[in-house]
Write a protein that holds these residues in place. Structure first.
Motif, PDB file in Angstrom:
ATOM      1  N   VAL A  75       0.863  -1.175   0.000  1.00 44.02           N
ATOM      2  CA  VAL A  75       0.000   0.000   0.000  1.00 44.02           C
ATOM      3  C   VAL A  75       0.900   1.225   0.000  1.00 44.02           C
ATOM      4  N   TYR A  76       0.782   2.077  -1.014  1.00 43.25           N
ATOM      5  CA  TYR A  76       1.585   3.294  -1.050  1.00 43.25           C
ATOM      6  C   TYR A  76       1.061   4.305  -0.040  1.00 43.25           C
ATOM      7  N   LYS A  77       1.881   5.277   0.256  1.00 44.36           N
ATOM      8  CA  LYS A  77       1.537   6.293   1.271  1.00 44.36           C
ATOM      9  C   LYS A  77       0.192   6.958   1.002  1.00 44.36           C
ATOM     10  N   ASN A  78      -0.109   7.142  -0.282  1.00 44.72           N
ATOM     11  CA  ASN A  78      -1.368   7.822  -0.608  1.00 44.72           C
ATOM     12  C   ASN A  78      -2.568   6.891  -0.528  1.00 44.72           C
ATOM     13  N   GLY A  79      -2.319   5.637  -0.100  1.00 42.10           N
ATOM     14  CA  GLY A  79      -3.425   4.712   0.081  1.00 42.10           C
ATOM     15  C   GLY A  79      -3.648   3.739  -1.070  1.00 42.10           C
ATOM     16  N   THR A  80      -2.941   3.944  -2.196  1.00 42.51           N
ATOM     17  CA  THR A  80      -3.094   3.040  -3.340  1.00 42.51           C
ATOM     18  C   THR A  80      -2.597   1.638  -2.985  1.00 42.51           C
ATOM     19  N   GLU A  81      -3.476   0.632  -3.195  1.00 40.63           N
ATOM     20  CA  GLU A  81      -3.069  -0.746  -2.943  1.00 40.63           C
ATOM     21  C   GLU A  81      -2.586  -1.334  -4.258  1.00 40.63           C
ATOM     22  N   ALA A  82      -1.249  -1.276  -4.478  1.00 40.04           N
ATOM     23  CA  ALA A  82      -0.680  -1.648  -5.776  1.00 40.04           C
ATOM     24  C   ALA A  82      -0.538  -3.151  -5.920  1.00 40.04           C
ATOM     25  N   ILE A  83      -0.259  -3.838  -4.822  1.00 38.82           N
ATOM     26  CA  ILE A  83      -0.122  -5.298  -4.817  1.00 38.82           C
ATOM     27  C   ILE A  83      -1.015  -5.839  -3.708  1.00 38.82           C
TER      28      ILE A  83
ATOM     29  N   PRO B 137      -1.800  -5.318 -17.540  1.00 40.94           N
ATOM     30  CA  PRO B 137      -2.122  -3.972 -18.031  1.00 40.94           C
ATOM     31  C   PRO B 137      -1.460  -2.887 -17.198  1.00 40.94           C
ATOM     32  N   SER B 138      -1.464  -1.689 -17.749  1.00 42.26           N
ATOM     33  CA  SER B 138      -0.876  -0.558 -17.050  1.00 42.26           C
ATOM     34  C   SER B 138      -1.540  -0.360 -15.695  1.00 42.26           C
ATOM     35  N   GLY B 139      -0.726  -0.160 -14.673  1.00 39.57           N
ATOM     36  CA  GLY B 139      -1.269   0.046 -13.334  1.00 39.57           C
ATOM     37  C   GLY B 139      -1.551  -1.238 -12.589  1.00 39.57           C
ATOM     38  N   SER B 140      -1.183  -2.391 -13.177  1.00 38.35           N
ATOM     39  CA  SER B 140      -1.491  -3.666 -12.526  1.00 38.35           C
ATOM     40  C   SER B 140      -0.505  -4.002 -11.412  1.00 38.35           C
ATOM     41  N   GLY B 141       0.600  -3.265 -11.333  1.00 41.69           N
ATOM     42  CA  GLY B 141       1.528  -3.470 -10.221  1.00 41.69           C
ATOM     43  C   GLY B 141       2.864  -4.082 -10.596  1.00 41.69           C
ATOM     44  N   LYS B 142       3.172  -4.147 -11.903  1.00 45.27           N
ATOM     45  CA  LYS B 142       4.432  -4.763 -12.356  1.00 45.27           C
ATOM     46  C   LYS B 142       5.648  -4.044 -11.780  1.00 45.27           C
ATOM     47  N   SER B 143       5.652  -2.731 -11.966  1.00 45.11           N
ATOM     48  CA  SER B 143       6.809  -1.971 -11.482  1.00 45.11           C
ATOM     49  C   SER B 143       6.928  -2.055  -9.970  1.00 45.11           C
ATOM     50  N   THR B 144       5.795  -2.046  -9.301  1.00 45.59           N
ATOM     51  CA  THR B 144       5.811  -2.144  -7.844  1.00 45.59           C
ATOM     52  C   THR B 144       6.463  -3.451  -7.407  1.00 45.59           C
ATOM     53  N   LEU B 145       6.125  -4.516  -8.113  1.00 46.85           N
ATOM     54  CA  LEU B 145       6.704  -5.822  -7.809  1.00 46.85           C
ATOM     55  C   LEU B 145       8.224  -5.792  -8.005  1.00 46.85           C
TER      56      LEU B 145
ATOM     57  N   ASP C 172      12.828  -3.621 -15.701  1.00 47.47           N
ATOM     58  CA  ASP C 172      11.476  -3.084 -15.823  1.00 47.47           C
ATOM     59  C   ASP C 172      11.353  -2.430 -17.183  1.00 47.47           C
ATOM     60  N   GLU C 173      10.541  -3.004 -18.038  1.00 46.98           N
ATOM     61  CA  GLU C 173      10.360  -2.499 -19.415  1.00 46.98           C
ATOM     62  C   GLU C 173      11.702  -2.246 -20.112  1.00 46.98           C
ATOM     63  N   PRO C 174      12.563  -3.236 -20.238  1.00 43.15           N
ATOM     64  CA  PRO C 174      13.892  -2.978 -20.826  1.00 43.15           C
ATOM     65  C   PRO C 174      13.800  -2.612 -22.303  1.00 43.15           C
TER      66      PRO C 174
ATOM     67  N   THR D 158       7.132  -6.359 -18.349  1.00 39.44           N
ATOM     68  CA  THR D 158       6.948  -5.757 -19.670  1.00 39.44           C
ATOM     69  C   THR D 158       5.493  -5.805 -20.113  1.00 39.44           C
ATOM     70  N   HIS D 159       5.133  -4.964 -21.075  1.00 41.48           N
ATOM     71  CA  HIS D 159       3.862  -5.192 -21.751  1.00 41.48           C
ATOM     72  C   HIS D 159       4.102  -5.305 -23.249  1.00 41.48           C
ATOM     73  N   ASP D 160       5.334  -5.779 -23.588  1.00 37.51           N
ATOM     74  CA  ASP D 160       5.743  -5.960 -24.973  1.00 37.51           C
ATOM     75  C   ASP D 160       5.472  -7.419 -25.374  1.00 37.51           C
TER      76      ASP D 160
HETATM   77  N1  LIG Z   1       5.100   5.908  -5.635  1.00 44.52           N
HETATM   78  C1  LIG Z   1       3.794   5.688  -5.748  1.00 44.52           C
HETATM   79  N2  LIG Z   1       2.927   6.299  -4.916  1.00 44.52           N
HETATM   80  C2  LIG Z   1       1.601   6.065  -5.011  1.00 44.52           C
HETATM   81  N3  LIG Z   1       1.050   5.250  -5.895  1.00 44.52           N
HETATM   82  C3  LIG Z   1       1.849   4.599  -6.763  1.00 44.52           C
HETATM   83  C4  LIG Z   1       3.250   4.790  -6.734  1.00 44.52           C
HETATM   84  N4  LIG Z   1       3.813   4.035  -7.707  1.00 44.52           N
HETATM   85  C5  LIG Z   1       2.784   3.398  -8.299  1.00 44.52           C
HETATM   86  N5  LIG Z   1       1.611   3.738  -7.749  1.00 44.52           N
HETATM   87  C6  LIG Z   1       0.294   3.216  -8.119  1.00 44.52           C
HETATM   88  O1  LIG Z   1       0.304   1.817  -7.909  1.00 44.52           O
HETATM   89  C7  LIG Z   1      -0.380   1.143  -8.957  1.00 44.52           C
HETATM   90  C8  LIG Z   1       0.560   0.164  -9.656  1.00 44.52           C
HETATM   91  O2  LIG Z   1       1.582   0.918 -10.298  1.00 44.52           O
HETATM   92  P1  LIG Z   1       2.781   0.247 -11.065  1.00 44.52           P
HETATM   93  O3  LIG Z   1       3.704   1.306 -11.479  1.00 44.52           O
HETATM   94  O4  LIG Z   1       3.323  -0.851 -10.236  1.00 44.52           O
HETATM   95  O5  LIG Z   1       2.036  -0.357 -12.327  1.00 44.52           O
HETATM   96  P2  LIG Z   1       2.646  -0.984 -13.648  1.00 44.52           P
HETATM   97  O6  LIG Z   1       2.005  -2.299 -13.806  1.00 44.52           O
HETATM   98  O7  LIG Z   1       4.118  -0.948 -13.619  1.00 44.52           O
HETATM   99  O8  LIG Z   1       2.110   0.008 -14.764  1.00 44.52           O
HETATM  100  P3  LIG Z   1       2.804   0.403 -16.160  1.00 44.52           P
HETATM  101  O9  LIG Z   1       2.568  -0.733 -17.105  1.00 44.52           O
HETATM  102  O10 LIG Z   1       2.038   1.625 -16.583  1.00 44.52           O
HETATM  103  O11 LIG Z   1       4.233   0.688 -15.901  1.00 44.52           O
HETATM  104  C9  LIG Z   1      -0.908   2.225  -9.866  1.00 44.52           C
HETATM  105  O12 LIG Z   1      -2.237   2.504  -9.494  1.00 44.52           O
HETATM  106  C10 LIG Z   1      -0.043   3.426  -9.564  1.00 44.52           C
HETATM  107  O13 LIG Z   1      -0.742   4.624  -9.762  1.00 44.52           O
END
Ligand SMILES: Nc1ncnc2c1ncn2[C@@H]1O[C@H](COP(=O)(O)OP(=O)(O)OP(=O)(O)O)[C@@H](O)[C@H]1O
Ligand SMILES: [Mg+2]
Lengths: 299, 225
Positions: B10-18, B36-44, B162-164, B194-196
Motif C-alpha cells: 500500500v503506497y503512502k497515498n493509500g493506493t493498494e498496488a499489490i 495492463p498498465s497500473g497492474s503493479g508490475k513496477s511495484t513488484l 522493468d520495461e527494458p 513488460t507489456h511488450d
Molecule cells: N510511488 C507511488 N505512490 C503512489 N502510488 C503509486 C506509486 N507508484 C505506483 N503507484 C500506483 O500503484 C499502482 C501500480 O503501479 P505500477 O507502477 O506498479 O504499475 P505498472 O504495472 O508498472 O504500470 P505500467 O505498465 O504503466 O508501468 C498504480 O495505481 C499506480 O498509480
C-alpha cells in the motif's frame, strides 16, 4: 580506499562545483563574509583581552576595614571572600603595608606630617570573575560591621562590561545569523548538484555502492566550498591585520603609543586566525552538505 | 531465488498496488511479469530491488529478508542483483567502456581486473567495436546493451528489468531479449516486467500475469494474449 580512488572522488567534487558555478561562487562568498565578520570581531576581542591587564588596576574593588577590626574578624572575612564564587582573587593589605606604600608615594614626608602607621585602614583588594556582578558584590560586603567602606572605579567597570559584552553579543548574533545563512546556501548548492546527478546516484545505489561512497563527493564538495571561503577571508583578514599591526608598531611616540595600548603579536595571531578559519569554514561546508543530503541519499 | 509470501503493498497515498501476492521464482529461471498498465508490475520489481518494501507479508531475495535486512547490508545485497531501467540511465559524459567500468570502480574492483572484465562484458553484449563511443553516439538498442553489460558487471545472481525494451523498436527489442536469454543461460535468474507481447511470445518462458495487483495467471511456457 586507494589513492587513485580518492583522487577520482575529489575530481568528482570539483566537477560538481564547476557544474553549478554561480551557486558555488555565491556559497564561497557567504562563507567568506561570515568568517570575515567573525574574524574581525574576534580579533577585536582578542586585543581587548590582550590589553585587559592594562585595565586591571582600575578594576580592583577595595574593601576598607574599620580600625577596631581584630585578627579574628579579619580572618573570618578573608575566608568568606575566598569562598565567594564571584571573586577571583583576594589580597589583604595591612595598615603597615598601606602605610609603606603611601610613604613611597609621598617621598617619606609622612612622618614629618605627623602621620603614624595607624593613619590608614587595613583593606582587602579583590578582583571579580565577572565584572557585571560588581554592584551586587559591593552591596553585600558593605553591610559587614567590620567593613568601613567599599570603593571601586565605577566608570571602568561600566566601560569594560558594557563594551566587551556588546562586542561579544554583536559578533555572536551576526556571526550566528551569517553561519546559518552560509549553511543554508551551501546546502542549496549541494542540493542542486544532487539534482543534476540524480541518475548517477540511482545507478550507484543499484550497483551496490555503500552509502558512504555515495555521500562522500557531496560532503567533499561542501568542505571545499568552506575551505575556499576560509582561504579568501584569511587573505583579507590577514591583510587588514598586518596593516593595523604596522600602524601600531610605527606609531611609537605619538598618541596611539601613549595610550599604553598593545596589539596582539602578528605571527601567532595570524596562525590562530588561519587555523580557526579553516576549521570553521570546512565545518560550515560539511554541515551544509549533510543538511542537503540527510534524507536523499539513503541506499 | 525470489520468494513473495502474502505480500501486500500500500503506497503512502493509500493506493493498494499489490494485493496479497505469493510467488516463488527459483534460481536460474527466466520469468516475465506482464499485465495492463497500473497492474503493479513496477511495484513488484521495486520490491525485488528493495526500492520499496512490502506493507504486509514477506519478501526474500537471494536469501536476504527484505524487511529484516540491515541498512549496511543493502549494498552487499544490491551487488547480488543487476538492474536494468526502461530509461537506460547511462552517464552521458562517459564512454560505453567507462559506463561499464563505473560499476566495477564503485564496488572497489581493482584496476587490473577492470581492464580484463570490461572488454569481456562488452563482448558478451556484442559491443566490443563501440567501446569508446559516448551514449549519444549509440542507438537505443546499443545503449541498452551497455546498460546490460553494466548490470551484469558484478556477476549478479539475479537480473531484474522493468520495461527494458520500452523505448525500443520491435527488432531491436528482440535483440535485447535474446541477449537476456543468453545471460540467463549463463546461470543468472532473469525477471522482466513488460507489456511488450513480441518479446514475451518469442521466448516461451514463464509468464506471470498481474491484474489490479493480483496474480491472475502463471504459465510455465506462457504467451501474451
Ligand atoms: N510511488 C507511488 N505512490 C503512489 N502510488 C503509486 C506509486 N507508484 C505506483 N503507484 C500506483 O500503484 C499502482 C501500480 O503501479 P505500477 O507502477 O506498479 O504499475 P505498472 O504495472 O508498472 O504500470 P505500467 O505498465 O504503466 O508501468 C498504480 O495505481 C499506480 O498509480
Ligand atoms: Mg511500470
Amino acid at each position: 580506499m586507494s589513492i587513485a580512488n580518492g583522487a577520482r572522488i575529489v575530481k568528482e567534487s570539483f566537477t560538481n562545483m564547476s557544474r553549478n558555478r554561480v551557486l558555488t561562487v555565491t556559497s564561497i562568498f557567504t562563507v567568506f563574509i561570515t568568517l570575515l565578520i567573525i574574524g574581525i570581531f574576534g580579533l577585536f576581542l582578542l586585543n581587548i583581552s590582550y590589553n585587559a591587564t592594562a585595565l586591571d588596576e582600575l578594576l580592583d574593588v577595595k574593601i576598607f576595614l574599620v580600625p577596631e577590626a581584630d585578627v579574628y574578624t579579619i580572618n573570618d572575612l578573608n575566608e568568606t571572600l575566598n569562598r565567594d564564587e564571584k571573586i577571583n582573587k583576594v589580597e589583604y593589605i595591612s595598615q603597615e603595608q598601606a602605610y609603606e606604600a603611601t610613604k613611597e608615594l609621598f617621598d617619606d614626608d609622612m612622618e614629618s606630617l605627623g602621620l603614624g602607621a595607624d593613619f590608614l585602614p587595613a583593606s582587602f583588594v579583590i578582583t571579580l570573575k565577572d565584572y557585571d556582578q560588581v554592584d551586587y558584590v559591593v552591596d553585600i560586603y558593605r553591610q559587614y560591621p567590620s567593613v568601613y567602606k567599599v570603593t571601586y572605579h565605577k566608570e571602568s567597570f561600566d566601560f569594560t562590561s558594557n563594551y566587551s559584552k556588546w562586542i561579544k553579543n554583536i559578533s555572536g548574533v551576526l556571526g550566528g545569523i551569517l553561519a546559518i545563512l552560509a549553511v543554508l546556501l551551501i546546502s542549496n548548492t549541494i542540493r542542486l548538484t544532487l539534482y543534476s546527478r540524480k541518475d548517477e546516484v540511482i545507478i550507484m545505489k543499484f550497483i551496490g555502492a555503500t552509502e558512504g561512497r555515495i555521500k562522500i563527493p557531496f560532503i567533499i564538495e561542501g568542505g571545499l566550498i568552506g575551505f575556499f571561503g576560509a582561504i579568501i577571508s584569511f587573505i583579507v583578514t590577514g591583510f587588514v591585520y598586518v596593516r593595523v599591526y604596522n600602524m601600531f608598531m610605527n606609531s611609537s611616540g605619538d598618541e596611539l603609543f601613549l595610550t599604553g595600548l598593545k596589539i596582539a603579536p602578528l605571527q601567532e595571531t595570524l596562525l590562530m586566525v588561519f587555523v580557526g578559519f579553516i576549521v570553521l569554514g570546512v565545518t560550515l561546508g560539511v554541515a551544509g552538505s549533510l543538511f542537503a543530503i540527510r534524507k536523499h541519499l539513503r541506499v | 531465488m525470489i520468494i513473495f509470501k502474502d505480500v501486500t503493498k500500500v503506497y503512502k497515498n493509500g493506493t493498494e498496488a499489490i494485493k496479497n501476492i505469493s510467488i516463488a521464482i527459483p534460481k536460474g529461471q527466466f520469468t516475465f511479469i506482464i499485465g495492463p498498465s497500473g497492474s503493479g508490475k513496477s511495484t513488484l520489481v521495486k520490491m525485488i530491488m528493495r526500492e520499496e518494501v512490502p506493507t504486509y507479508g514477506e519478501v526474500f531475495i537471494n536469501g536476504y529478508d527484505m524487511l529484516g535486512i540491515k541498512r549496511h547490508q543493502i549494498p552487499t545485497f544490491r551487488r547480488s542483483i543487476g538492474v536494468v531501467f526502461q530509461d537506460i540511465k547511462l552517464l552521458p559524459n562517459k564512454t560505453a567502456f567507462e559506463n561499464v567500468e563505473f560499476a566495477l570502480q564503485i564496488t572497489g574492483v581493482n584496476r587490473r581486473d577492470i581492464n580484463k572484465l570490461v572488454p569481456h562484458l562488452l563482448k558478451i553484449v556484442g559491443l566490443s567495436q563501440r567501446a569508446n563511443a559516448y551514449p549519444d553516439e549509440l542507438s537505443g538498442g546499443e545503449q541498452q546493451r551497455v546498460a546490460l553489460a553494466r548490470a551484469i558487471a558484478n556477476g549478479p545472481d539475479l537480473l531484474v528489468a522493468d520495461e527494458p525494451t520500452g523505448n525500443l523498436d520491435p527488432r531491436t527489442s528482440i535483440g535485447i531479449i535474446e541477449l537476456l536469454g543468453r545471460i540467463n543461460k549463463m546461470g543468472t535468474t532473469v525477471v522482466v516486467a513488460t507489456h511488450d507481447s513480441t518479446i514475451v511470445n518469442r521466448m516461451k518462458k514463464r509468464v506471470i500475469v498481474l491484474d489490479e495487483g493480483q496474480v491472475v495467471d502463471d504459465q510455465m511456457k506462457g504467451q501474451y494474449i
